[in-house]
Write an enzyme that holds these catalytic residues in place. Structure first.
Site, PDB file in Angstrom:
ATOM      1  N   LYS A  41       0.338  -1.157   0.126  1.00 57.34           N
ATOM      2  CA  LYS A  41       0.074  -0.076   0.117  1.00 57.34           C
ATOM      3  C   LYS A  41       1.151   1.260  -0.101  1.00 57.34           C
ATOM      4  O   LYS A  41       0.520   2.089  -0.475  1.00 57.34           O
ATOM      5  CB  LYS A  41      -1.311   0.066   1.654  1.00 57.34           C
ATOM      6  CG  LYS A  41      -1.433   1.772   1.597  1.00 57.34           C
ATOM      7  CD  LYS A  41      -2.113   1.302   3.120  1.00 57.34           C
ATOM      8  CE  LYS A  41      -1.440   1.341   3.981  1.00 57.34           C
ATOM      9  NZ  LYS A  41      -1.668   3.058   4.410  1.00 57.34           N
ATOM     10  N   ASN A  42       2.266   1.174   0.358  1.00 59.34           N
ATOM     11  CA  ASN A  42       2.627   2.205   0.993  1.00 59.34           C
ATOM     12  C   ASN A  42       3.516   3.159  -0.456  1.00 59.34           C
ATOM     13  O   ASN A  42       4.302   4.152   0.252  1.00 59.34           O
ATOM     14  CB  ASN A  42       3.301   2.873   2.448  1.00 59.34           C
ATOM     15  CG  ASN A  42       3.167   2.744   3.835  1.00 59.34           C
ATOM     16  OD1 ASN A  42       1.203   3.123   3.088  1.00 59.34           O
ATOM     17  ND2 ASN A  42       3.062   2.255   4.362  1.00 59.34           N
ATOM     18  N   ARG A 111      -4.379  10.391   4.861  1.00 56.44           N
ATOM     19  CA  ARG A 111      -2.960  10.147   5.361  1.00 56.44           C
ATOM     20  C   ARG A 111      -2.054  10.944   4.320  1.00 56.44           C
ATOM     21  O   ARG A 111      -1.582  12.516   3.826  1.00 56.44           O
ATOM     22  CB  ARG A 111      -2.395  10.806   6.367  1.00 56.44           C
ATOM     23  CG  ARG A 111      -3.000  10.140   7.855  1.00 56.44           C
ATOM     24  CD  ARG A 111      -3.974  11.118   8.185  1.00 56.44           C
ATOM     25  NE  ARG A 111      -4.469  10.743   8.672  1.00 56.44           N
ATOM     26  CZ  ARG A 111      -5.950  11.706   8.920  1.00 56.44           C
ATOM     27  NH1 ARG A 111      -5.637  13.231   9.796  1.00 56.44           N
ATOM     28  NH2 ARG A 111      -7.243  11.223   9.413  1.00 56.44           N
ATOM     29  N   CYS A 135      -4.281  12.526  13.266  1.00 60.91           N
ATOM     30  CA  CYS A 135      -4.657  10.555  13.290  1.00 60.91           C
ATOM     31  C   CYS A 135      -4.726  10.427  14.016  1.00 60.91           C
ATOM     32  O   CYS A 135      -3.852  10.816  15.194  1.00 60.91           O
ATOM     33  CB  CYS A 135      -4.367   9.699  11.707  1.00 60.91           C
ATOM     34  SG  CYS A 135      -3.021   8.954  12.267  1.00 60.91           S
ATOM     35  N   ARG A 140       0.570  14.695  12.178  1.00 61.27           N
ATOM     36  CA  ARG A 140       0.931  14.275  11.283  1.00 61.27           C
ATOM     37  C   ARG A 140       0.957  15.008  10.200  1.00 61.27           C
ATOM     38  O   ARG A 140       0.346  15.784   9.268  1.00 61.27           O
ATOM     39  CB  ARG A 140      -0.241  12.852  10.158  1.00 61.27           C
ATOM     40  CG  ARG A 140      -0.839  11.890  11.206  1.00 61.27           C
ATOM     41  CD  ARG A 140       0.487  10.999  11.325  1.00 61.27           C
ATOM     42  NE  ARG A 140       0.676  10.890  10.103  1.00 61.27           N
ATOM     43  CZ  ARG A 140       0.438   8.741   9.532  1.00 61.27           C
ATOM     44  NH1 ARG A 140      -0.160   8.110   9.961  1.00 61.27           N
ATOM     45  NH2 ARG A 140       1.090   8.664   8.350  1.00 61.27           N
ATOM     46  N   ASP A 324       5.121   0.467  11.776  1.00 65.75           N
ATOM     47  CA  ASP A 324       3.401  -0.328  11.799  1.00 65.75           C
ATOM     48  C   ASP A 324       3.609  -1.440  11.961  1.00 65.75           C
ATOM     49  O   ASP A 324       2.692  -2.283  11.871  1.00 65.75           O
ATOM     50  CB  ASP A 324       3.960  -0.486  10.402  1.00 65.75           C
ATOM     51  CG  ASP A 324       3.959   1.019   8.961  1.00 65.75           C
ATOM     52  OD1 ASP A 324       2.899   1.830  10.253  1.00 65.75           O
ATOM     53  OD2 ASP A 324       3.879   1.545   7.995  1.00 65.75           O
ATOM     54  N   ILE A 346       8.989   6.666  16.419  1.00 63.80           N
ATOM     55  CA  ILE A 346       8.137   7.535  15.350  1.00 63.80           C
ATOM     56  C   ILE A 346       7.050   8.498  15.633  1.00 63.80           C
ATOM     57  O   ILE A 346       6.784   9.936  15.151  1.00 63.80           O
ATOM     58  CB  ILE A 346       8.258   6.478  14.062  1.00 63.80           C
ATOM     59  CG1 ILE A 346       9.848   5.490  14.209  1.00 63.80           C
ATOM     60  CG2 ILE A 346       7.869   7.402  12.679  1.00 63.80           C
ATOM     61  CD1 ILE A 346      11.126   6.587  13.239  1.00 63.80           C
ATOM     62  N   ARG A 416      -8.896   0.140   4.983  1.00 62.01           N
ATOM     63  CA  ARG A 416      -8.128   0.601   4.747  1.00 62.01           C
ATOM     64  C   ARG A 416      -6.548   0.282   3.912  1.00 62.01           C
ATOM     65  O   ARG A 416      -6.068   0.716   2.826  1.00 62.01           O
ATOM     66  CB  ARG A 416      -7.499   2.043   4.826  1.00 62.01           C
ATOM     67  CG  ARG A 416      -8.482   3.094   5.942  1.00 62.01           C
ATOM     68  CD  ARG A 416      -7.876   3.389   6.880  1.00 62.01           C
ATOM     69  NE  ARG A 416      -6.799   4.577   5.590  1.00 62.01           N
ATOM     70  CZ  ARG A 416      -6.144   4.839   7.104  1.00 62.01           C
ATOM     71  NH1 ARG A 416      -5.695   4.780   8.341  1.00 62.01           N
ATOM     72  NH2 ARG A 416      -4.318   4.848   6.383  1.00 62.01           N
TER      73      ARG A 416
HETATM   74  N1  EPU Z   1       6.823  14.189  10.613  1.00 55.29           N
HETATM   75  C1  EPU Z   1       6.904  15.792  11.015  1.00 55.29           C
HETATM   76  N2  EPU Z   1       6.897  16.683   9.711  1.00 55.29           N
HETATM   77  C2  EPU Z   1       6.825  16.242   8.184  1.00 55.29           C
HETATM   78  C3  EPU Z   1       6.422  14.684   7.957  1.00 55.29           C
HETATM   79  C4  EPU Z   1       6.671  13.999   9.399  1.00 55.29           C
HETATM   80  O1  EPU Z   1       7.077  16.554  11.818  1.00 55.29           O
HETATM   81  O2  EPU Z   1       6.769  17.311   7.726  1.00 55.29           O
HETATM   82  C5  EPU Z   1       6.820  13.307  11.531  1.00 55.29           C
HETATM   83  C6  EPU Z   1       6.086  12.247  11.409  1.00 55.29           C
HETATM   84  O3  EPU Z   1       5.085  13.507  12.709  1.00 55.29           O
HETATM   85  C7  EPU Z   1       6.311  11.318  12.325  1.00 55.29           C
HETATM   86  C8  EPU Z   1       7.846  10.998  11.475  1.00 55.29           C
HETATM   87  O4  EPU Z   1       8.300  12.921  11.243  1.00 55.29           O
HETATM   88  O5  EPU Z   1       6.369  11.640  13.708  1.00 55.29           O
HETATM   89  C9  EPU Z   1       7.794   9.919  10.812  1.00 55.29           C
HETATM   90  O6  EPU Z   1       6.468  10.457  10.017  1.00 55.29           O
HETATM   91  P1  EPU Z   1       6.630  10.315   8.375  1.00 55.29           P
HETATM   92  O7  EPU Z   1       6.526  11.508   7.214  1.00 55.29           O
HETATM   93  O8  EPU Z   1       8.110   8.729   8.144  1.00 55.29           O
HETATM   94  O9  EPU Z   1       5.360   9.033   8.225  1.00 55.29           O
HETATM   95  P2  EPU Z   1       4.821   9.313   6.970  1.00 55.29           P
HETATM   96  O10 EPU Z   1       5.530   9.494   5.091  1.00 55.29           O
HETATM   97  O11 EPU Z   1       3.488  10.242   7.065  1.00 55.29           O
HETATM   98  C10 EPU Z   1       4.715   7.068   6.471  1.00 55.29           C
HETATM   99  C11 EPU Z   1       3.616   5.535   6.699  1.00 55.29           C
HETATM  100  C12 EPU Z   1       3.216   5.397   7.485  1.00 55.29           C
HETATM  101  C13 EPU Z   1       4.028   5.086   8.467  1.00 55.29           C
HETATM  102  C14 EPU Z   1       5.214   6.188   8.137  1.00 55.29           C
HETATM  103  C15 EPU Z   1       6.327   6.022   9.260  1.00 55.29           C
HETATM  104  C16 EPU Z   1       3.177   5.922   3.595  1.00 55.29           C
HETATM  105  C17 EPU Z   1       1.429   6.659   3.084  1.00 55.29           C
HETATM  106  N3  EPU Z   1       2.066   5.975   4.924  1.00 55.29           N
HETATM  107  O12 EPU Z   1       3.777   8.205   7.028  1.00 55.29           O
HETATM  108  O13 EPU Z   1       1.961   4.415   7.367  1.00 55.29           O
HETATM  109  O14 EPU Z   1       3.759   4.469   9.493  1.00 55.29           O
HETATM  110  O15 EPU Z   1       5.588   6.298   7.032  1.00 55.29           O
HETATM  111  O16 EPU Z   1       7.318   4.692   8.586  1.00 55.29           O
HETATM  112  O17 EPU Z   1       3.651   5.626   3.256  1.00 55.29           O
HETATM  113  C18 EPU Z   1       0.779   2.782   8.008  1.00 55.29           C
HETATM  114  O18 EPU Z   1       0.631   2.024   6.612  1.00 55.29           O
HETATM  115  O19 EPU Z   1      -0.205   2.082   8.616  1.00 55.29           O
HETATM  116  C19 EPU Z   1       1.177   3.566   7.661  1.00 55.29           C
HETATM  117  C20 EPU Z   1       0.650   4.636   8.970  1.00 55.29           C
END
Ligand code: EPU
Length: 436
Positions: A41-42, A111, A135, A140, A324, A346, A416
Site C-alpha cells: 500500500k505504501n 493522510r 489521526c 502528522r 507499522d 516514530i 484501508r
Molecule cells: N513529521 C513531521 N513533519 C513532516 C512529516 C513528518 O514532523 O512534515 C513527523 C511525523 O509526525 C512522524 C515522523 O515525522 O512523527 C515520521 O513520519 P513520516 O513522515 O515518515 O510518516 P509518513 O510519511 O506520513 C509513512 C507511512 C506510514 C508509516 C510512516 C513511518 C505512507 C503512506 N505512510 O507515513 O504508514 O507509519 O511512514 O514509517 O507511506 C501505515 O501504513 O499504517 C502508516 C501509518
C-alpha cells in the site's frame, strides 16, 4: 426522488454499511498453510501520485485493492487523469492536469494526500492540497514537505485548511536536509525534483524500500536519480518524463503481520511472494523470541519452536523495526514469557491498541513512549474497537489466540490497508467472519 439523489443515498448507504462492518473471530486455532502477499500500500500510494508527472500512459501492477488506493485513484481522476483498474493493474494517463488540487472531501480519510503536492507543482507549477489532519497515531504535520519544496523554489501559502504551492517559472534544483527522517516527505521531494531545473541533493532521506520503489518507477520514466535507499539522494532534473510499466514491491507490513499470525497461534505459515530482505529486523527479533523462521528469496516460513520468550523492541526508521509492525509485535509479546519493553520512537501516540489488548486479558502498562508488556497472559475473546490500521491488525492477532469469540469493531480501518485480510486468514484455517 431524482436519480442523482438516489445514487448519492445508495453510495451513503453502502459507506455506512462498511463502517458498521465487524469481524467475528473465534480464537485458539494454530494457523497453517500458505498465504500470498499483496503489493505494498505504501508504495502504491506514491507511485500512483508519480503518474501525474507525465502525459504518457503509466501501467502499475500489483496494486492492492484497499480503500486508501481507491481514494488516491479518485483523486487522480479529479486532477484530470484517466484511471483504468483491471484486477491489480492500474493504467493511468494524465494527458493534461486541469485541476491540480486535492480537495478536502476526497482526501479527508487519507493522510497520504500530501504525496500529490510535489508531483502537481512539478507538472503544472501549482498545487492546492487539503492539509491532512491529525489521526489516532499522532499529529502528522507536513511542515517538512513544505520547507523542502521552498528549497526547490516553490512559494507556499497556507490558508483555509489548504496548502498551496506555486512555482510560476518551474521548480529549480536545491539542497534539502530533512530535520528528521520522513518517508512520504522524501518521496514527495523526489517527485518534485525529477522535473526541476538542475540538481537536487536530499540529505537525511528516508531509506525505506517504498522510497526505492518510487525511485525505480521514476527512473523507468526517464528520471535521473542516484542514491535511493541511502540517506543521500541526488537527482538531476530532466525536462520531461515518459510512460512506464512497473510492478510494485510486496507489502512488507502485511507479510510481517502474517509472520506474527503464524507465531502467535503456534502454527506453521508459509508467506509467499514477499521480500524477506525488507523485514530483517522483524525476523531477527522474532527468532530471538523463539520462533523458527526460514527464508527463501521470496518466501518466509514461520513455525513454533518451543515457548515464546519476551524481547525488547524499539521502532526505528528502515532498516530498523518498522513502527507499522509495533502493534502486532506487542500482541505477540503478550504470549511470550517475561517482560518486554516496547518503545515507539516514530509517532507520539501509537499505543491505542494497548488498552484494548488489556481488555482481552493482557498485562500492559504504557509510560509515555514505552509500553511494558508482561507475559504470558492467556487472552479471552471480547468486543474490541479498532482505532487505526495497524492497531486493528494487533487486535485481530490477539483475537486469533484468545479463548472464545471476539467481536472486532470499526474494521473499516483494516480495509484501508490490508487486502482481503479475513479471506487470507480463513485460508490459513482461522475462524473469521465479517458481519454487517
Ligand atoms: N513529521 C513531521 N513533519 C513532516 C512529516 C513528518 O514532523 O512534515 C513527523 C511525523 O509526525 C512522524 C515522523 O515525522 O512523527 C515520521 O513520519 P513520516 O513522515 O515518515 O510518516 P509518513 O510519511 O506520513 C509513512 C507511512 C506510514 C508509516 C510512516 C513511518 C505512507 C503512506 N505512510 O507515513 O504508514 O507509519 O511512514 O514509517 O507511506 C501505515 O501504513 O499504517 C502508516 C501509518
Amino acid at each position: 426522488m431524482g436519480a442523482a439523489v438516489a445514487a448519492r443515498r445508495a453510495v451513503t448507504a453502502v459507506a455506512a454499511e462498511k463502517i458498521m462492518d465487524k469481524l467475528l473471530i473465534r480464537g485458539g486455532k494454530p494457523l497453517e498453510g500458505e498465504v500470498e502477499t499483496s503489493g505494498a500500500k505504501n508504495s502504491a500510494l506514491p507511485v500512483l501520485a508519480a503518474s501525474l508527472l507525465t502525459s504518457e500512459p503509466v501501467a502499475l501492477r500489483r496494486i492492492p485493492r484497499v480503500r486508501d488506493i481507491a481514494t488516491m485513484e479518485k483523486l487522480l481522476r479529479y486532477n484530470g487523469a484517466s484511471v483504468d483498474v483491471d484486477g491489480d493493474t492500474v493504467r493511468i494517463q494524465a494527458a493534461t492536469v486541469p485541476n491540480p488540487e486535492a480537495p478536502y472531501e476526497i482526501v479527508k480519510t487519507m493522510r497520504a494526500s500530501s504525496l500529490v503536492l510535489g508531483p502537481l507543482v512539478a507538472r503544472t507549477g501549482r498545487a492546492r492540497v487539503s492539509m491532512p489532519g491529525g489521526c489516532a497515531i499522532g499529529a502528522r504535520p507536513i511542515n517538512l514537505h513544505v520547507a523542502a519544496l521552498e528549497k526547490l523554489g516553490a512559494k507556499i501559502f497556507q490558508e483555509h485548511g489548504y496548502v498551496e504551492a506555486r512555482a510560476d517559472n518551474g521548480l529549480r534544483g536545491g539542497h534539502v536536509k530533512f530535520d528528521r527522517i520522513t518517508v512520504t516527505g522524501t518521496e514527495d521531494i523526489i517527485m518534485a525534483a525529477v522535473l526541476a531545473d538542475g540538481e537536487t541533493v536530499i540529505e537525511n532521506a528516508a531509506r525505506e524500500p517504498e522510497v526505492v520503489d518510487v525511485a525505480s518507477l521514476l527512473t523507468r520514466m526517464g528520471a535521473r536519480i542516484d542514491g535511493a535507499g541511502t540517506s543521500t539522494i541526488r537527482i538531476q532534473g530532466v525536462p520531461r518524463l515518459g510512460g512506464a510499466d512497473h510492478a510494485i514491491i510486496p507489502d512488507r507490513i502485511e507479510a510481517g503481520t502474517f509472520l506474527i499470525a503464524g507465531a502467535i497461534t503456534g502454527g506453521d505459515v508459509l508467506v509467499r511472494g514477499c521480500a524477506p530482505e525488507h523485514l530483517m529486523a522483524t525476523i531477527e527479533l522474532m527468532r530471538q523470541s523463539g520462533s523458527s523462521i526460514e527464508c527463501g528469496p521470496d518466501w518466509m516460513r514461520v513455525r513454533k519452536n518451543g515457548k515464546l520468550r519476551s524481547v525488547d523492541m524499539k521502532t526505528m526508521e528502515f532498516p530498523g523495526f518498522a513502527t507499522d509492525l509495533q502493534a502486532q509485535f506487542m500482541a505477540l509479546m503478550t504470549q511470550a514469557e517475561g517482560i518486554s519493553f516496547v518503545e515507539e520512537t516514530i509517532f507520539e501516540n501509537r499505543f491505542m491498541h494497548a488498552p484494548e489488548l488489556v481488555r482481552m486479558g493482557a498485562n500492559i502498562r504504557v509510560e509515555g513512549r514505552k509500553a511494558i508488556v508482561a507475559g504470558v497472559t492467556p487472552l479471552s475473546g471480547a468486543p474490541v474497537t479498532c482505532s487505526d490500521l495497524r492497531a486493528s491488525a494487533s487486535l485481530i492477532l490477539a483475537a486469533l489466540v484468545a479463548e472464545g469469540e471476539s467481536v472486532v469493531d470499526r474494521i473499516y480501518h483494516v480495509d484501508r490497508g490490508y487486502e482481503g485480510l479475513e479471506r487470507k486468514l480463513a485460508g490459513l484455517g482461522a475462524s473469521v467472519n465479517r458481519v454487517a
